[in-house]
Design a protein around this motif. Sequence first.
Motif, PDB file in Angstrom:
ATOM      1  N   VAL A  14      51.098 -48.891 -90.138  1.00  0.00           N
ATOM      2  CA  VAL A  14      52.103 -48.853 -89.465  1.00  0.00           C
ATOM      3  C   VAL A  14      51.372 -48.847 -87.875  1.00  0.00           C
ATOM      4  O   VAL A  14      52.445 -48.917 -86.851  1.00  0.00           O
ATOM      5  CB  VAL A  14      52.725 -48.795 -90.363  1.00  0.00           C
ATOM      6  CG1 VAL A  14      54.647 -48.550 -88.736  1.00  0.00           C
ATOM      7  CG2 VAL A  14      53.563 -49.940 -90.772  1.00  0.00           C
ATOM      8  N   ASP A  17      49.346 -49.497 -84.735  1.00  0.00           N
ATOM      9  CA  ASP A  17      49.790 -50.214 -83.601  1.00  0.00           C
ATOM     10  C   ASP A  17      50.406 -49.591 -82.362  1.00  0.00           C
ATOM     11  O   ASP A  17      51.079 -49.286 -82.314  1.00  0.00           O
ATOM     12  CB  ASP A  17      51.160 -51.446 -84.301  1.00  0.00           C
ATOM     13  CG  ASP A  17      51.026 -52.660 -83.525  1.00  0.00           C
ATOM     14  OD1 ASP A  17      50.563 -53.659 -83.016  1.00  0.00           O
ATOM     15  OD2 ASP A  17      52.823 -52.234 -82.292  1.00  0.00           O
ATOM     16  N   THR A  19      52.386 -50.660 -80.462  1.00  0.00           N
ATOM     17  CA  THR A  19      53.746 -50.913 -79.709  1.00  0.00           C
ATOM     18  C   THR A  19      54.530 -49.843 -80.327  1.00  0.00           C
ATOM     19  O   THR A  19      55.433 -48.275 -80.340  1.00  0.00           O
ATOM     20  CB  THR A  19      54.200 -52.211 -79.844  1.00  0.00           C
ATOM     21  OG1 THR A  19      53.488 -52.831 -78.658  1.00  0.00           O
ATOM     22  CG2 THR A  19      55.468 -52.004 -79.736  1.00  0.00           C
ATOM     23  N   ARG A  20      54.464 -49.237 -82.480  1.00  0.00           N
ATOM     24  CA  ARG A  20      55.026 -49.109 -83.224  1.00  0.00           C
ATOM     25  C   ARG A  20      54.487 -47.546 -82.122  1.00  0.00           C
ATOM     26  O   ARG A  20      55.530 -46.492 -83.225  1.00  0.00           O
ATOM     27  CB  ARG A  20      54.718 -49.538 -84.119  1.00  0.00           C
ATOM     28  CG  ARG A  20      55.292 -50.363 -84.632  1.00  0.00           C
ATOM     29  CD  ARG A  20      54.754 -51.206 -86.262  1.00  0.00           C
ATOM     30  NE  ARG A  20      52.889 -50.960 -86.986  1.00  0.00           N
ATOM     31  CZ  ARG A  20      52.672 -52.752 -86.658  1.00  0.00           C
ATOM     32  NH1 ARG A  20      53.876 -53.694 -86.127  1.00  0.00           N
ATOM     33  NH2 ARG A  20      52.105 -52.773 -87.053  1.00  0.00           N
ATOM     34  N   ILE A  23      56.914 -46.930 -80.041  1.00  0.00           N
ATOM     35  CA  ILE A  23      58.397 -47.035 -80.385  1.00  0.00           C
ATOM     36  C   ILE A  23      59.178 -45.197 -80.928  1.00  0.00           C
ATOM     37  O   ILE A  23      59.545 -44.751 -81.113  1.00  0.00           O
ATOM     38  CB  ILE A  23      58.593 -47.685 -81.452  1.00  0.00           C
ATOM     39  CG1 ILE A  23      58.814 -49.431 -80.890  1.00  0.00           C
ATOM     40  CG2 ILE A  23      59.850 -47.561 -81.999  1.00  0.00           C
ATOM     41  CD1 ILE A  23      58.784 -50.012 -81.487  1.00  0.00           C
ATOM     42  N   THR A  47      60.753 -60.038 -81.804  1.00  0.00           N
ATOM     43  CA  THR A  47      59.530 -58.946 -82.145  1.00  0.00           C
ATOM     44  C   THR A  47      59.417 -57.715 -82.596  1.00  0.00           C
ATOM     45  O   THR A  47      59.197 -57.005 -83.027  1.00  0.00           O
ATOM     46  CB  THR A  47      58.111 -59.188 -80.675  1.00  0.00           C
ATOM     47  OG1 THR A  47      57.851 -60.528 -81.312  1.00  0.00           O
ATOM     48  CG2 THR A  47      56.839 -58.317 -81.627  1.00  0.00           C
ATOM     49  N   LEU A  48      61.059 -57.321 -81.575  1.00  0.00           N
ATOM     50  CA  LEU A  48      61.061 -55.841 -81.752  1.00  0.00           C
ATOM     51  C   LEU A  48      61.417 -55.544 -83.121  1.00  0.00           C
ATOM     52  O   LEU A  48      60.751 -55.233 -84.282  1.00  0.00           O
ATOM     53  CB  LEU A  48      62.124 -55.064 -80.921  1.00  0.00           C
ATOM     54  CG  LEU A  48      62.739 -53.336 -81.231  1.00  0.00           C
ATOM     55  CD1 LEU A  48      61.835 -52.830 -80.842  1.00  0.00           C
ATOM     56  CD2 LEU A  48      64.334 -54.054 -80.423  1.00  0.00           C
ATOM     57  N   TYR A  50      60.780 -57.465 -86.008  1.00  0.00           N
ATOM     58  CA  TYR A  50      59.255 -57.274 -86.305  1.00  0.00           C
ATOM     59  C   TYR A  50      59.229 -55.857 -86.837  1.00  0.00           C
ATOM     60  O   TYR A  50      58.324 -55.173 -88.073  1.00  0.00           O
ATOM     61  CB  TYR A  50      58.585 -58.063 -86.814  1.00  0.00           C
ATOM     62  CG  TYR A  50      56.965 -58.098 -86.911  1.00  0.00           C
ATOM     63  CD1 TYR A  50      56.590 -58.990 -88.439  1.00  0.00           C
ATOM     64  CD2 TYR A  50      56.290 -57.689 -86.766  1.00  0.00           C
ATOM     65  CE1 TYR A  50      55.517 -58.587 -89.589  1.00  0.00           C
ATOM     66  CE2 TYR A  50      54.727 -57.097 -87.110  1.00  0.00           C
ATOM     67  CZ  TYR A  50      54.929 -57.870 -88.163  1.00  0.00           C
ATOM     68  OH  TYR A  50      53.529 -57.688 -89.161  1.00  0.00           O
ATOM     69  N   HIS A  51      58.715 -55.042 -85.932  1.00  0.00           N
ATOM     70  CA  HIS A  51      57.851 -53.754 -85.954  1.00  0.00           C
ATOM     71  C   HIS A  51      58.602 -52.753 -86.553  1.00  0.00           C
ATOM     72  O   HIS A  51      58.320 -51.770 -87.332  1.00  0.00           O
ATOM     73  CB  HIS A  51      57.859 -53.719 -84.644  1.00  0.00           C
ATOM     74  CG  HIS A  51      56.478 -53.881 -83.619  1.00  0.00           C
ATOM     75  ND1 HIS A  51      55.248 -54.302 -83.745  1.00  0.00           N
ATOM     76  CD2 HIS A  51      56.971 -54.598 -82.772  1.00  0.00           C
ATOM     77  CE1 HIS A  51      54.936 -54.580 -83.302  1.00  0.00           C
ATOM     78  NE2 HIS A  51      55.720 -54.973 -82.019  1.00  0.00           N
ATOM     79  N   MET A  52      60.276 -52.912 -86.038  1.00  0.00           N
ATOM     80  CA  MET A  52      61.172 -51.851 -86.875  1.00  0.00           C
ATOM     81  C   MET A  52      61.773 -51.905 -88.713  1.00  0.00           C
ATOM     82  O   MET A  52      61.582 -51.195 -89.436  1.00  0.00           O
ATOM     83  CB  MET A  52      62.853 -51.697 -85.828  1.00  0.00           C
ATOM     84  CG  MET A  52      62.309 -51.443 -84.722  1.00  0.00           C
ATOM     85  SD  MET A  52      61.570 -50.328 -84.376  1.00  0.00           S
ATOM     86  CE  MET A  52      62.927 -49.603 -84.806  1.00  0.00           C
ATOM     87  N   MET A  54      58.596 -52.862 -89.987  1.00  0.00           N
ATOM     88  CA  MET A  54      57.852 -52.244 -91.126  1.00  0.00           C
ATOM     89  C   MET A  54      57.883 -51.258 -90.916  1.00  0.00           C
ATOM     90  O   MET A  54      57.013 -50.222 -92.068  1.00  0.00           O
ATOM     91  CB  MET A  54      56.102 -52.989 -89.930  1.00  0.00           C
ATOM     92  CG  MET A  54      55.745 -54.504 -90.436  1.00  0.00           C
ATOM     93  SD  MET A  54      54.011 -54.801 -89.636  1.00  0.00           S
ATOM     94  CE  MET A  54      53.016 -54.608 -90.669  1.00  0.00           C
ATOM     95  N   MET A  55      58.162 -50.279 -90.793  1.00  0.00           N
ATOM     96  CA  MET A  55      58.360 -48.568 -89.697  1.00  0.00           C
ATOM     97  C   MET A  55      59.453 -48.338 -90.596  1.00  0.00           C
ATOM     98  O   MET A  55      59.153 -47.927 -91.444  1.00  0.00           O
ATOM     99  CB  MET A  55      58.388 -48.401 -88.900  1.00  0.00           C
ATOM    100  CG  MET A  55      57.836 -48.380 -87.553  1.00  0.00           C
ATOM    101  SD  MET A  55      58.140 -48.759 -85.957  1.00  0.00           S
ATOM    102  CE  MET A  55      58.584 -46.755 -85.705  1.00  0.00           C
TER     103      MET A  55
END
Length: 96
Positions: A14, A17, A19-20, A23, A47-48, A50-52, A54-55
Amino acid sequence: MTIEYKNYAKCLKVLSDETRLEIMDLLSEGEMCACALLDQFSITQPTLSYHMKMMKDCGLVDSRKDGIWVKYSVNHEKLDELKDFFQTMAKQNTTV
């Protein structure tokens, strides 16, 4: 003590990436709502999300509803667990 390599690998994947990782850096300054995070990037809301997700799934980030907003924060317990894992490895290498 059993080391949960699978969980650590998931967190590291995670965090691999850009971007993550950014973040996480932003959230290290304190809780932020999704809209404030979105303003920091040239990405769409899905997209945000999706990233959140995963985190959150690996435990690095917590979320809470505040009215219509979702606010995110770093899960310091999980981050400390990851940090301790690396510190343990570092100590093992210095004692050899």
